[in-house]
Scaffold this motif. Structure first.
Motif, PDB file in Angstrom:
ATOM      1  N   LEU A   8       0.829  -1.206   0.000  1.00 35.90           N
ATOM      2  CA  LEU A   8       0.000   0.000   0.000  1.00 35.90           C
ATOM      3  C   LEU A   8       0.865   1.258   0.000  1.00 35.90           C
ATOM      4  O   LEU A   8       0.616   2.194  -0.776  1.00 35.90           O
ATOM      5  CB  LEU A   8      -0.923  -0.005   1.217  1.00 35.90           C
ATOM      6  N   ASN A   9       1.906   1.274   0.833  1.00 34.99           N
ATOM      7  CA  ASN A   9       2.816   2.420   0.867  1.00 34.99           C
ATOM      8  C   ASN A   9       3.570   2.570  -0.446  1.00 34.99           C
ATOM      9  O   ASN A   9       3.801   3.688  -0.923  1.00 34.99           O
ATOM     10  CB  ASN A   9       3.806   2.289   2.027  1.00 34.99           C
ATOM     11  N   GLN A  10       3.959   1.457  -1.042  1.00 33.11           N
ATOM     12  CA  GLN A  10       4.665   1.481  -2.322  1.00 33.11           C
ATOM     13  C   GLN A  10       3.771   2.053  -3.421  1.00 33.11           C
ATOM     14  O   GLN A  10       4.213   2.866  -4.232  1.00 33.11           O
ATOM     15  CB  GLN A  10       5.119   0.063  -2.695  1.00 33.11           C
ATOM     16  N   ASP A  11       2.505   1.637  -3.448  1.00 32.98           N
ATOM     17  CA  ASP A  11       1.563   2.162  -4.442  1.00 32.98           C
ATOM     18  C   ASP A  11       1.342   3.660  -4.258  1.00 32.98           C
ATOM     19  O   ASP A  11       1.307   4.413  -5.237  1.00 32.98           O
ATOM     20  CB  ASP A  11       0.226   1.428  -4.363  1.00 32.98           C
ATOM     21  N   LYS A  12       1.199   4.113  -3.021  1.00 32.24           N
ATOM     22  CA  LYS A  12       1.010   5.547  -2.766  1.00 32.24           C
ATOM     23  C   LYS A  12       2.212   6.357  -3.245  1.00 32.24           C
ATOM     24  O   LYS A  12       2.057   7.421  -3.844  1.00 32.24           O
ATOM     25  CB  LYS A  12       0.774   5.803  -1.274  1.00 32.24           C
ATOM     26  N   THR A  13       3.406   5.850  -2.984  1.00 33.16           N
ATOM     27  CA  THR A  13       4.613   6.540  -3.422  1.00 33.16           C
ATOM     28  C   THR A  13       4.695   6.591  -4.947  1.00 33.16           C
ATOM     29  O   THR A  13       5.020   7.639  -5.523  1.00 33.16           O
ATOM     30  CB  THR A  13       5.857   5.832  -2.855  1.00 33.16           C
ATOM     31  N   ASN A  14       4.387   5.465  -5.590  1.00 29.63           N
ATOM     32  CA  ASN A  14       4.427   5.435  -7.064  1.00 29.63           C
ATOM     33  C   ASN A  14       3.384   6.373  -7.668  1.00 29.63           C
ATOM     34  O   ASN A  14       3.657   7.054  -8.660  1.00 29.63           O
ATOM     35  CB  ASN A  14       4.205   4.007  -7.564  1.00 29.63           C
ATOM     36  N   PHE A  15       2.188   6.415  -7.098  1.00 37.00           N
ATOM     37  CA  PHE A  15       1.142   7.315  -7.606  1.00 37.00           C
ATOM     38  C   PHE A  15       1.540   8.776  -7.423  1.00 37.00           C
ATOM     39  O   PHE A  15       1.312   9.604  -8.310  1.00 37.00           O
ATOM     40  CB  PHE A  15      -0.193   7.047  -6.929  1.00 37.00           C
ATOM     41  N   ALA A  16       2.151   9.103  -6.288  1.00 34.23           N
ATOM     42  CA  ALA A  16       2.585  10.485  -6.057  1.00 34.23           C
ATOM     43  C   ALA A  16       3.682  10.876  -7.030  1.00 34.23           C
ATOM     44  O   ALA A  16       3.676  11.995  -7.568  1.00 34.23           O
ATOM     45  CB  ALA A  16       3.065  10.643  -4.620  1.00 34.23           C
ATOM     46  N   THR A  17       4.615   9.965  -7.295  1.00 37.62           N
ATOM     47  CA  THR A  17       5.690  10.247  -8.244  1.00 37.62           C
ATOM     48  C   THR A  17       5.137  10.425  -9.650  1.00 37.62           C
ATOM     49  O   THR A  17       5.524  11.363 -10.367  1.00 37.62           O
ATOM     50  CB  THR A  17       6.719   9.101  -8.226  1.00 37.62           C
ATOM     51  N   LEU A  18       4.226   9.533 -10.045  1.00 31.48           N
ATOM     52  CA  LEU A  18       3.608   9.654 -11.367  1.00 31.48           C
ATOM     53  C   LEU A  18       2.851  10.973 -11.513  1.00 31.48           C
ATOM     54  O   LEU A  18       2.902  11.612 -12.567  1.00 31.48           O
ATOM     55  CB  LEU A  18       2.645   8.491 -11.609  1.00 31.48           C
ATOM     56  N   ARG A  19       2.164  11.364 -10.472  1.00 32.06           N
ATOM     57  CA  ARG A  19       1.395  12.616 -10.523  1.00 32.06           C
ATOM     58  C   ARG A  19       2.323  13.813 -10.672  1.00 32.06           C
ATOM     59  O   ARG A  19       2.039  14.736 -11.441  1.00 32.06           O
ATOM     60  CB  ARG A  19       0.555  12.762  -9.268  1.00 32.06           C
ATOM     61  N   ASN A  20       3.445  13.801  -9.959  1.00 36.69           N
ATOM     62  CA  ASN A  20       4.385  14.917 -10.056  1.00 36.69           C
ATOM     63  C   ASN A  20       5.082  14.986 -11.406  1.00 36.69           C
ATOM     64  O   ASN A  20       5.369  16.070 -11.902  1.00 36.69           O
ATOM     65  CB  ASN A  20       5.436  14.823  -8.944  1.00 36.69           C
ATOM     66  N   ILE A  21       5.346  13.839 -12.002  1.00 34.98           N
ATOM     67  CA  ILE A  21       6.085  13.817 -13.268  1.00 34.98           C
ATOM     68  C   ILE A  21       5.165  13.994 -14.478  1.00 34.98           C
ATOM     69  O   ILE A  21       5.420  14.828 -15.351  1.00 34.98           O
ATOM     70  CB  ILE A  21       6.889  12.504 -13.395  1.00 34.98           C
ATOM     71  N   GLN A  22       4.069  13.223 -14.534  1.00 40.18           N
ATOM     72  CA  GLN A  22       3.243  13.187 -15.741  1.00 40.18           C
ATOM     73  C   GLN A  22       1.912  13.898 -15.606  1.00 40.18           C
ATOM     74  O   GLN A  22       1.225  14.098 -16.598  1.00 40.18           O
ATOM     75  CB  GLN A  22       2.995  11.733 -16.149  1.00 40.18           C
ATOM     76  N   GLY A  23       1.494  14.211 -14.402  1.00 41.25           N
ATOM     77  CA  GLY A  23       0.206  14.859 -14.216  1.00 41.25           C
ATOM     78  C   GLY A  23      -0.796  13.908 -13.586  1.00 41.25           C
ATOM     79  O   GLY A  23      -0.518  12.749 -13.315  1.00 41.25           O
ATOM     80  N   ILE A  24      -2.018  14.418 -13.369  1.00 40.37           N
ATOM     81  CA  ILE A  24      -3.041  13.661 -12.644  1.00 40.37           C
ATOM     82  C   ILE A  24      -3.573  12.473 -13.449  1.00 40.37           C
ATOM     83  O   ILE A  24      -4.056  11.498 -12.882  1.00 40.37           O
ATOM     84  CB  ILE A  24      -4.195  14.602 -12.210  1.00 40.37           C
ATOM     85  N   HIS A  25      -3.481  12.517 -14.766  1.00 39.87           N
ATOM     86  CA  HIS A  25      -4.062  11.445 -15.578  1.00 39.87           C
ATOM     87  C   HIS A  25      -3.328  10.117 -15.414  1.00 39.87           C
ATOM     88  O   HIS A  25      -3.933   9.052 -15.506  1.00 39.87           O
ATOM     89  CB  HIS A  25      -4.068  11.848 -17.058  1.00 39.87           C
ATOM     90  N   ALA A  26      -2.019  10.129 -15.167  1.00 46.82           N
ATOM     91  CA  ALA A  26      -1.236   8.890 -15.097  1.00 46.82           C
ATOM     92  C   ALA A  26      -1.651   8.013 -13.905  1.00 46.82           C
ATOM     93  O   ALA A  26      -1.921   6.817 -14.095  1.00 46.82           O
ATOM     94  CB  ALA A  26       0.251   9.213 -15.060  1.00 46.82           C
ATOM     95  N   PRO A  27      -1.705   8.540 -12.666  1.00 54.24           N
ATOM     96  CA  PRO A  27      -2.141   7.649 -11.584  1.00 54.24           C
ATOM     97  C   PRO A  27      -3.599   7.231 -11.712  1.00 54.24           C
ATOM     98  O   PRO A  27      -3.958   6.117 -11.326  1.00 54.24           O
ATOM     99  CB  PRO A  27      -1.908   8.461 -10.309  1.00 54.24           C
ATOM    100  N   LEU A  28      -4.448   8.094 -12.272  1.00 53.11           N
ATOM    101  CA  LEU A  28      -5.852   7.713 -12.467  1.00 53.11           C
ATOM    102  C   LEU A  28      -5.980   6.558 -13.452  1.00 53.11           C
ATOM    103  O   LEU A  28      -6.748   5.623 -13.238  1.00 53.11           O
ATOM    104  CB  LEU A  28      -6.669   8.908 -12.934  1.00 53.11           C
TER     105      LEU A  28
END
Length: 140
Positions: free
Chosen positions: A56-76
């Motif tokens: 769960l912590n790993q997924d949250k970190t990956n989603f936050a990184t994706l959001r910062n790099i590519q924008g909100i559409h990538a983690p969604l």
């Protein structure tokens, strides 16, 4: 004089300590239910809770990184793919390793604890197919 010492002893002992709600109270099964040692246990090691929530912590970190790099559409988009992959299942009497979820998370090339010591859910013993399907469909 013996009457005086008896009155001193009587006054020095509190009856609330000996009552049913005091010191000698038993466990009330009707109000509190059965006691369970498992509910009272604390984690045996400080890292146990961290290990339990690792994915769960790993997924949250990956989603936050994706959001910062590519924008909100990538983690969604990735969360929608996770949700779609979780819905695909085998029949209830067959074990599913859910390889698609491992590929999405990037764990397909990793060797983990369950790969070496074999997860008990991966045993070769298969359940009764008809009974398991009836249970899943709510017929039992």
């Amino acid at each position: 004089n013996s009457r005086g010492t008896a009155s001193l002893l009587k006054d020095s002992i509190s009856f609330t300590d000996v009552s049913a709600s005091g010191l000698f109270e038993g466990h009330d099964l009707l109000r509190r239910g059965f006691t369970s040692v498992k509910n009272e246990l604390l984690p045996s090691h400080p890292l146990e809770l961290t290990e339990k929530n690792f994915q769960l912590n790993q997924d949250k970190t990956n989603f936050a990184t994706l959001r910062n790099i590519q924008g909100i559409h990538a983690p969604l988009k990735l969360q929608m793919e996770f949700r779609a992959v979780k819905q695909v299942q085998r029949l209830p009497f067959l074990y599913s390793s859910n390889m698609a979820m491992d590929i999405l998370r990037g764990n397909d090339e990793c060797i983990g604890f369950e790969d070496i010591l074999n997860d008990p859910s991966q045993s070769e013993v298969m359940g009764e197919p008809h009974m398991m399907m009836e249970h899943k469909l709510g017929l039992l």
